[in-house]
Design a protein around this motif. Structure first.
Motif, PDB file in Angstrom:
ATOM      1  N   PHE A 108      27.950 -46.278 -80.685  1.00 44.47           N
ATOM      2  CA  PHE A 108      29.135 -45.905 -81.457  1.00 44.47           C
ATOM      3  C   PHE A 108      30.377 -45.865 -80.565  1.00 44.47           C
ATOM      4  N   ILE A 109      30.227 -45.405 -79.335  1.00 44.68           N
ATOM      5  CA  ILE A 109      31.350 -45.401 -78.397  1.00 44.68           C
ATOM      6  C   ILE A 109      31.780 -46.833 -78.096  1.00 44.68           C
ATOM      7  N   LEU A 110      30.787 -47.715 -77.902  1.00 39.60           N
ATOM      8  CA  LEU A 110      31.091 -49.130 -77.655  1.00 39.60           C
ATOM      9  C   LEU A 110      31.824 -49.733 -78.844  1.00 39.60           C
ATOM     10  N   LYS A 111      31.369 -49.409 -80.044  1.00 40.06           N
ATOM     11  CA  LYS A 111      32.035 -49.921 -81.249  1.00 40.06           C
ATOM     12  C   LYS A 111      33.471 -49.405 -81.320  1.00 40.06           C
ATOM     13  N   PHE A 112      33.652 -48.120 -81.040  1.00 40.45           N
ATOM     14  CA  PHE A 112      34.986 -47.525 -81.082  1.00 40.45           C
ATOM     15  C   PHE A 112      35.896 -48.192 -80.058  1.00 40.45           C
ATOM     16  N   TYR A 113      35.357 -48.456 -78.861  1.00 40.64           N
ATOM     17  CA  TYR A 113      36.135 -49.124 -77.810  1.00 40.64           C
ATOM     18  C   TYR A 113      36.558 -50.520 -78.256  1.00 40.64           C
ATOM     19  N   LEU A 114      35.627 -51.264 -78.857  1.00 39.63           N
ATOM     20  CA  LEU A 114      35.937 -52.626 -79.292  1.00 39.63           C
ATOM     21  C   LEU A 114      36.952 -52.630 -80.431  1.00 39.63           C
ATOM     22  N   LEU A 115      36.829 -51.663 -81.354  1.00 39.10           N
ATOM     23  CA  LEU A 115      37.747 -51.624 -82.494  1.00 39.10           C
ATOM     24  C   LEU A 115      39.147 -51.186 -82.085  1.00 39.10           C
ATOM     25  N   THR A 116      39.253 -50.403 -81.008  1.00 38.86           N
ATOM     26  CA  THR A 116      40.591 -50.029 -80.553  1.00 38.86           C
ATOM     27  C   THR A 116      41.336 -51.235 -79.997  1.00 38.86           C
ATOM     28  N   GLY A 117      40.636 -52.365 -79.882  1.00 33.24           N
ATOM     29  CA  GLY A 117      41.307 -53.604 -79.501  1.00 33.24           C
ATOM     30  C   GLY A 117      42.388 -54.000 -80.489  1.00 33.24           C
TER      31      GLY A 117
END
Length: 368
Positions: free
Chosen positions: A176-185
């Motif tokens: 979920f942290i990885l997803k959040f990081y990618l979406l903040t792109g």
């Protein structure tokens, strides 16, 4: 033990009005018009602190009373206006007008920490780099949706059923942290496009946060740099007025605790936590203080990091095997404490139903 419930949970009453996204846009536009007139004329006849307090109350109440029928947009509506208004409140009265305010807000997206290589680049090179950032950020967002979602559960709240330090809980939380990081792109999509159009280097939102050597390096140099620059510009720019000229015998005295950069740095974490908490409260309609606790813990971690470096005489960033150790330790610290930050979103299914989840096809989502 029930791991899904927070220690504190205060339910707010329902909003006064639920509008479409366009309806909320109109409400916030009207609020900005009111803000402008208050900042332009109110500060000329009323104490600045009183004017700022009125504006702060308005922007705290509006997202509590008026929301849209889209949860993601509610988060954006609650987040962006306070940042804009905070900046407006700190704007000099004699220079405040609509044109200067808009120009100053645009300039907050410009990169302020430029390297020697940045300074000698031509506008054409800067535009090409901006286009590259735009494309790269679009790919990051696509990866977040298309390649991470299948490995997540259909219902995000299921992650909280696992104990905080269990292998499964750690695994899903990391995803979920990885997803959040990618979406903040998505931030760099806009910043990259702005750089490509204007030919001016804009702030890079993320600087490989997974390589951070500690909490201070993570928040100060690598994660969500736009907000970091913004908050620091408001806190560290403040200088108490000198009552009299210092004599030679008091010049060597230490700064009062309240004026020290260490305390101001910790204060930036507290303010960030409170702002995030208000945003989450308005979007999710619950008070849990989990996000405030998360940022306070991060502030304590950064404070400890600074003092440890001073004790061992370390200047700058660690190198070699020490850096590898620090990076691994920081990753563990971030992922472990991130449960506090993500719990409100996971509990309320902020990301929505995950129809791509492999669990819907009876396939394994955990490793053994």
């Amino acid at each position: 033990m029930d791991y899904t419930k927070p220690l504190v949970e205060i339910h707010l009453p329902p909003p006064l009005v639920v509008l479409s996204i366009y309806g909320v846009f109109v409400v916030y536009f009207a609020t900005f018009v009111v803000d402008y007139f208050i900042l332009q004329y109110g500060r000329r006849v009323l104490p600045t602190k009183l004017v700022n307090s009125v504006i702060a109350i308005i922007h705290t109440l509006v997202p509590m009373l008026v929301i849209s029928n889209n949860q993601e947009w509610n988060f954006l509506f609650a987040f962006s206006p306070p940042l804009i208004i905070i900046y407006g409140c700190s704007f000099p009265i004699e220079e405040f007008n609509l044109q200067n305010w808009i120009i100053a807000l645009i300039k907050t997206t410009f990169e302020i920490r430029k390297t020697d290589a940045d300074l000698i680049r031509s506008k054409a090179e800067i535009r090409v780099i901006g286009l590259y950032r735009f494309v790269k950020s679009c790919i990051k967002v696509m990866i977040g949706y298309k390649f991470i979602n299948p490995w997540l559960p259909a219902h995000s709240a299921d992650v909280l059923n696992y104990p905080p330090f269990s292998a499964e809980g750690f695994y899903f939380l990391t995803l979920f942290i990885l997803k959040f990081y990618l979406l903040t792109g998505i931030l760099d999509v806009f910043f990259g496009l702005e750089q490509c159009v204007l030919g001016i280097q804009t702030v890079t939102s993320m600087h490989r946060p997974y390589f951070a050597s500690g909490p201070r390096n993570f928040w100060g140099r690598r994660w969500n740099m736009y907000v970091t620059y913004f908050i620091h510009s408001q806190i560290f720019a403040f200088k108490p007025k000198a009552e009299h000229k210092k004599s030679d015998d008091v010049k060597d005295q230490k700064k009062p605790v309240k004026q020290s950069n260490a305390v101001k740095g910790f204060l930036s974490y507290v303010i960030s936590g409170v702002l995030h908490e208000i945003i989450v409260i308005s979007a999710l309609r619950k008070v849990t203080f989990e996000i405030t606790a998360f940022f306070i813990i991060q502030g304590i971690g950064a404070f400890i990091e600074i003092n440890l470096k001073k004790k061992v005489g370390m200047k700058g960033e660690p190198i070699g095997i020490i850096r590898v150790f620090c990076v691994v330790l920081n990753l563990i610290f971030m992922i472990t404490t991130a449960r506090l930050f993500t719990a409100p979103f996971l509990r309320e299914e902020f990301f929505g139903y995950n129809s791509q989840s492999l669990s819907l096809h009876n396939e394994k989502l955990v490793f053994y």
